[in-house]
Design a protein around this motif. Structure first.
Motif, short mmCIF file in Angstrom:
data_model
loop_
_atom_site.label_atom_id
_atom_site.label_comp_id
_atom_site.label_asym_id
_atom_site.label_seq_id
_atom_site.Cartn_x
_atom_site.Cartn_y
_atom_site.Cartn_z
N ARG A 102 0.89 -1.16 0.02
CA ARG A 102 -0.01 0.06 0.04
C ARG A 102 0.82 1.40 0.03
N ASN A 103 0.07 2.42 -0.39
CA ASN A 103 1.12 3.70 -0.46
C ASN A 103 0.10 4.70 0.11
N GLY A 104 -1.17 4.35 0.69
CA GLY A 104 -2.13 5.17 1.12
C GLY A 104 -3.29 5.42 0.12
N GLN A 105 -3.03 5.43 -1.08
CA GLN A 105 -3.89 5.48 -2.24
C GLN A 105 -4.32 4.26 -3.03
N ALA A 106 -3.32 3.40 -3.01
CA ALA A 106 -3.46 2.23 -3.94
C ALA A 106 -2.98 0.90 -3.16
N LEU A 107 -3.54 -0.12 -3.77
CA LEU A 107 -3.20 -1.64 -3.06
C LEU A 107 -2.98 -2.52 -4.17
N GLY A 108 -1.89 -3.37 -4.06
CA GLY A 108 -1.36 -4.31 -4.73
C GLY A 108 -1.15 -5.55 -4.13
N HIS A 109 -1.41 -6.82 -4.81
CA HIS A 109 -1.41 -8.16 -4.11
C HIS A 109 0.10 -8.50 -4.45
N VAL A 110 0.84 -8.92 -3.46
CA VAL A 110 2.24 -9.23 -3.59
C VAL A 110 2.34 -10.51 -4.27
N THR A 111 3.29 -10.82 -5.10
CA THR A 111 3.56 -12.15 -5.77
C THR A 111 4.87 -12.56 -5.27
N GLY A 112 5.76 -11.72 -4.80
CA GLY A 112 6.93 -11.83 -4.27
C GLY A 112 7.86 -10.83 -3.77
N TYR A 113 8.99 -10.87 -2.98
CA TYR A 113 9.59 -9.54 -2.41
C TYR A 113 10.89 -10.04 -1.71
N ALA A 114 11.80 -8.99 -1.63
CA ALA A 114 12.93 -9.19 -1.11
C ALA A 114 13.48 -7.80 -0.56
N PHE A 115 13.62 -7.70 0.92
CA PHE A 115 14.44 -6.65 1.32
C PHE A 115 15.21 -7.02 2.51
N ASP A 116 16.08 -5.94 2.77
CA ASP A 116 17.34 -6.26 3.55
C ASP A 116 16.86 -5.92 5.15
N ASP A 117 17.67 -6.00 6.01
CA ASP A 117 17.45 -5.68 7.44
C ASP A 117 17.14 -4.49 7.74
N ASP A 118 17.57 -3.32 7.22
CA ASP A 118 17.21 -2.23 7.03
C ASP A 118 15.91 -1.80 6.31
N HIS A 119 15.36 -2.89 5.69
CA HIS A 119 14.18 -2.71 5.02
C HIS A 119 14.23 -1.94 3.67
N ALA A 120 15.43 -2.06 3.15
CA ALA A 120 15.59 -1.53 1.68
C ALA A 120 15.03 -2.45 0.71
N LEU A 121 14.03 -2.07 0.03
CA LEU A 121 13.64 -2.83 -1.09
C LEU A 121 14.35 -3.15 -2.18
N ALA A 122 14.57 -4.60 -2.51
CA ALA A 122 15.44 -4.95 -3.67
C ALA A 122 14.47 -5.55 -4.65
N TYR A 123 13.37 -5.97 -4.26
CA TYR A 123 12.57 -6.65 -5.65
C TYR A 123 11.16 -6.60 -4.79
N ILE A 124 10.26 -6.41 -5.60
CA ILE A 124 8.63 -6.49 -5.36
C ILE A 124 7.87 -6.93 -6.76
N GLY A 125 7.13 -8.15 -6.62
CA GLY A 125 6.24 -8.44 -7.62
C GLY A 125 4.68 -7.94 -7.03
N LEU A 126 3.99 -7.64 -7.96
CA LEU A 126 2.63 -7.17 -7.60
C LEU A 126 1.63 -7.44 -8.78
N VAL A 127 0.53 -7.71 -8.24
CA VAL A 127 -0.81 -7.89 -9.19
C VAL A 127 -1.84 -7.07 -8.61
N SER A 128 -2.37 -6.22 -9.69
CA SER A 128 -3.44 -5.35 -9.40
C SER A 128 -3.90 -4.38 -10.58
N TYR A 129 -4.84 -3.76 -10.52
CA TYR A 129 -5.33 -2.82 -11.81
C TYR A 129 -4.25 -2.24 -12.08
N LYS A 130 -4.19 -1.61 -13.43
CA LYS A 130 -3.08 -1.17 -13.93
C LYS A 130 -2.90 0.58 -13.31
N THR A 131 -4.05 0.90 -12.94
CA THR A 131 -3.95 2.34 -12.45
C THR A 131 -3.44 2.12 -10.99
#
Length: 355
Positions: free
Chosen positions: A172-201
């Motif tokens: 989520r970002n406060g306005q939109a939502l996507g369902h996650v298909t995969g993720y990877a982040f480090d212990d500092d919560h820095a995002l290395a990868y995110i896969g998402l399914v949702s409406y294009k908008t």
């Protein structure tokens, strides 16, 4: 748990389906759990219209109230651009749902369409569960309304190909939502990868948040929330899923993308995905390949196992938090004193310059 039925909902949807089979476009007066778009979803101003119509929907068409349905019938004006909910309009079908209690999973089948929801909050009342199922089906425009829930208990084997053993995470970002298909982040919560399914908008909104470096929230029922911090730049790939009126998008940090690394990088991410035949071997192979690119000293493939173990002990390598289609991940500290480590290993004869 007992079987739960909402016969009133079943009869109401049956009447709507009968009208739809006559070629009618039925619009709900308000959000009523019928799976229909409501008047407010038309996105155009409503105005009282002259007989025989009740309302004009902008310049696109008209609404007439049907007292038997307690809903409106929509008539489109020929040759006029229609609201999105009309172009995406789905005839409804009734379905029953199986609730796998131990797995907190709902399985729905309507004709050739199968839908599975995970992370069902089984401690809620059955009426509430049914309402939430139908709200989600309406949100994804599935064209399915569930009227009956059949609880199943006993020995149930979870499908091996599921991305998540429990609830599917949501980004989520406060306005939109996507369902996650995969993720990877480090212990500092820095995002290395995110896969998402949702409406294009929705995906576009999340993409903008990601590219502008603003934090995102990943929520997973029964697990908790994570605030994810974007990196400086991401490679991205999009795939349309027309059968679900959605898109699948993947965002991969430049620091995790072979061929996109730069000499001044301080860290690198190594990721392995679920189609790998030998994930651990692939991760170590990526590690050696990245070191060869980053260091000015020679690295032999035969050193891989020893170097991986010793670097892990020194915290030069840290495991990442992964899930879904990303099954392994590591963060490499490129600022670490790799030359000292190699010198020590050579002196200890743990590695050798010759085979």
């Amino acid at each position: 748990m007992n079987v739960y039925e909402d016969k009133y909902l079943r009869d109401k949807i049956s009447r709507i389906i009968a009208r739809q089979k006559e070629g009618k476009v039925v619009i709900a007066a308000y959000k009523d759990g019928s799976g229909l778009p409501a008047r407010e979803d038309l996105g155009q101003a409503l105005a009282r219209a002259a007989y025989p119509h009740d309302y004009a929907v902008g310049s696109a068409g008209f609404l007439n109230f049907d007292s038997e349905l307690g809903a409106y019938l929509y008539t489109a004006k020929p040759g006029v651009k229609q609201p999105e909910v009309i172009t995406r309009y789905q005839p409804l079908s009734l379905a029953e749902a199986e609730l796998i209690v131990q797995e907190r999973q709902v399985c729905i089948r309507a004709g050739d369409t199968a839908v599975t929801f995970s992370g069902v909050q089984t401690w809620k009342g059955m009426y509430e569960i049914l309402r939430e199922i139908n709200e989600e089906l309406a949100r994804v425009n599935a064209g399915i309304v569930v009227w009956k829930i059949i609880p199943k208990e006993g020995n149930y084997t979870e499908p091996a190909d599921r991305l998540f053993s429990g609830a599917v995470p949501r980004l989520r970002n406060g306005q939109a939502l996507g369902h996650v298909t995969g993720y990877a982040f480090d212990d500092d919560h820095a995002l290395a990868y995110i896969g998402l399914v949702s409406y294009k908008t929705s995906l576009e909104s999340l993409r903008i948040t990601l590219m502008t470096g603003k934090p995102l929230q990943m929520v997973q029922d029964g697990v908790g929330d994570h605030t994810l911090i974007p990196n400086e730049k991401y490679e991205q790939a999009w795939q349309a899923m027309p059968e679900y009126t959605s898109h699948h998008a993947a965002f991969l940090s430049r620091l995790a993308t072979p061929g996109k690394w730069e000499p001044e990088d301080l860290i690198a991410y190594l990721l392995v995905f679920r189609d790998a035949l030998d994930p651990n071997a692939d991760l170590i192979r990526l590690f050696i390949e990245r070191l060869k690119e980053a260091l000015e000293i020679p690295i032999l493939d035969s050193w891989s196992a020893v170097l991986w173990k010793q670097a892990s002990n020194r915290k030069y390598i840290q495991k990442m938090n992964v899930g879904g289609d990303c099954i392994l991940g590591a963060k490499i500290d490129l600022q670490a004193d790799w030359q000292e480590l190699l010198s020590n290993l050579l002196a200890e004869k743990a590695i050798a310059l010759t085979a």
